[in-house]
Write a protein that holds these residues in place. Sequence first.
Motif, short mmCIF file in Angstrom:
data_model
loop_
_atom_site.label_atom_id
_atom_site.label_comp_id
_atom_site.label_asym_id
_atom_site.label_seq_id
_atom_site.Cartn_x
_atom_site.Cartn_y
_atom_site.Cartn_z
N THR A 155 -13.07 9.59 -1.05
CA THR A 155 -12.17 9.93 -2.21
C THR A 155 -10.65 9.78 -1.58
N PHE A 156 -9.81 9.06 -2.19
CA PHE A 156 -8.39 8.98 -1.58
C PHE A 156 -7.48 9.86 -2.50
N ASP A 157 -6.58 10.68 -2.37
CA ASP A 157 -5.81 11.09 -3.33
C ASP A 157 -4.59 10.21 -3.31
N LEU A 158 -4.19 9.61 -4.28
CA LEU A 158 -3.21 8.68 -4.55
C LEU A 158 -1.66 9.22 -3.92
N GLU A 159 -1.57 10.55 -3.99
CA GLU A 159 -0.31 11.08 -3.11
C GLU A 159 -0.46 11.38 -1.97
N ASP A 160 -1.69 11.05 -1.33
CA ASP A 160 -1.80 11.36 0.14
C ASP A 160 -2.59 10.27 0.82
N LEU A 161 -2.21 9.11 0.65
CA LEU A 161 -2.62 7.66 1.18
C LEU A 161 -2.23 7.65 2.52
N PRO A 162 -3.30 6.90 3.46
CA PRO A 162 -2.62 6.82 4.90
C PRO A 162 -1.34 6.13 4.85
N LEU A 163 -0.32 6.60 5.72
CA LEU A 163 1.04 6.22 5.80
C LEU A 163 0.87 5.06 7.01
N VAL A 164 1.36 3.85 6.40
CA VAL A 164 1.28 2.97 7.45
C VAL A 164 2.77 1.87 6.91
N THR A 165 3.03 1.14 7.75
CA THR A 165 4.07 0.31 7.54
C THR A 165 3.67 -1.37 7.07
N GLU A 166 2.48 -1.46 7.34
CA GLU A 166 1.95 -2.89 7.07
C GLU A 166 0.83 -2.93 5.77
N PHE A 167 -0.60 -2.22 6.50
CA PHE A 167 -1.58 -2.20 5.36
C PHE A 167 -2.89 -1.36 6.13
N TRP A 168 -3.62 -0.87 5.22
CA TRP A 168 -4.84 -0.21 5.75
C TRP A 168 -6.07 -0.75 4.96
N GLU A 169 -7.23 -0.73 5.59
CA GLU A 169 -8.62 -0.94 5.15
C GLU A 169 -9.49 -0.34 5.49
N ILE A 170 -10.65 -0.11 4.63
CA ILE A 170 -11.82 0.43 4.91
C ILE A 170 -13.15 -0.56 5.16
N PRO A 171 -13.12 -1.48 6.24
CA PRO A 171 -14.31 -2.25 6.25
C PRO A 171 -15.64 -1.73 6.49
N TYR A 239 -2.84 -0.44 10.16
CA TYR A 239 -1.62 -1.38 10.63
C TYR A 239 -0.27 -0.74 10.34
N GLY A 240 0.35 -0.76 11.69
CA GLY A 240 1.63 -0.02 11.45
C GLY A 240 1.50 1.49 11.13
N PRO A 241 0.77 2.18 11.84
CA PRO A 241 0.38 3.51 11.44
C PRO A 241 1.48 4.42 11.81
N HIS A 242 1.67 5.43 10.80
CA HIS A 242 2.55 6.48 11.09
C HIS A 242 1.73 7.59 12.11
N TRP A 243 2.54 8.62 12.53
CA TRP A 243 2.01 9.28 13.63
C TRP A 243 0.84 10.32 13.46
N SER A 244 0.84 10.72 12.03
CA SER A 244 -0.57 11.47 11.54
C SER A 244 -1.67 10.61 11.75
N LEU A 245 -1.75 9.17 11.84
CA LEU A 245 -2.92 8.38 11.95
C LEU A 245 -3.17 8.30 13.40
N ASP A 247 -2.11 10.59 16.05
CA ASP A 247 -2.63 11.94 16.53
C ASP A 247 -3.87 12.72 15.85
N GLY A 248 -4.39 12.03 14.68
CA GLY A 248 -5.44 12.65 14.14
C GLY A 248 -5.11 13.50 12.94
N SER A 249 -3.86 14.02 12.73
CA SER A 249 -3.50 15.02 11.77
C SER A 249 -3.62 14.76 10.46
N TYR A 250 -3.79 13.22 10.01
CA TYR A 250 -3.93 13.01 8.60
C TYR A 250 -5.29 13.52 8.10
N ASP A 251 -5.31 14.12 7.04
CA ASP A 251 -6.59 14.43 6.39
C ASP A 251 -7.43 13.16 5.88
#
Length: 260
Positions: A155-171, A239-245, A247-251
């Motif tokens: 479950t992802f909160d739409l206000e707290d999605l993974p921060l990326v400059t390109e895209f993310w996926e869950i394969p 892809y194009g991750p912000h720092w929270s992804l 260093d592992g600080s993203y929830d």
Amino acid sequence: MAELTEQQVENQTAADFFPLLSLVLNDPSMSLIDDSHKEAVMLERLAVVGIGPGLEFDWSALETDVQEALTTGFENGFGRVRAAVVEGNSDIMVDMNGWNVLQNTGDFRTDWLTRAAMADFGFAGPDSPASHVGGIKFTDANGDPLDGSNRYTITFDLEDLPLVTEFWEIPIYDAQGYFVENELDRYSINSYMLEEGLLDTDGNELVISVQNEEPDDPEQATNWLPAPEGDMRFTARFYGPHWSLVDGSYDMPEVVPAEE
């Protein structure tokens, strides 16, 4: 194809691996690191058994004790790589709320363990991890191995999605890291699907339904990620991750067993 792909890693022996290593090191398109003392030392060690640029390697010509030593080293190395990722070795992995992320060093070069982990668990991953990071997941929120006979939600909160400059996926993959054919021909849930309105987001949440059989509920079926029948795992990709992804600080949301 199934037999070929499994033979490459799962069923590979030392007698398979070392001739392939010799072949790669003699490929003129395979460049070496001219200024690396660590690589030079490794090449010197391999040359003792006839492996290296300009050398002809013949496994069958080796003495029995040499074959046994190489086999032991191969098996120990294989086990070390698997354990490093599955158990979350802190030397190469960062914990992101239960998802194991390879440390983003910017360049593997002679970091043999991290390079091997990427090759084993991040198929088609980049030589440099700077472009994207991957979160590997083998267990659910209770610490139990993931199994397609169970039902899960992510479950992802739409206000707290993974921060990326390109895209993310869950394969989703089987235990060996391969896609498994399914009736939807769907192998991941990704940000493109979300942006195009192809997923249900009632309650300001994206609830991914992970299970083998199609859910009865239409909303759950919209967000259904078909799971293989048995053991499975995830390798989330950013892809194009912000720092929270990095260093592992993203929830990162857990893989939660669905309530009966």
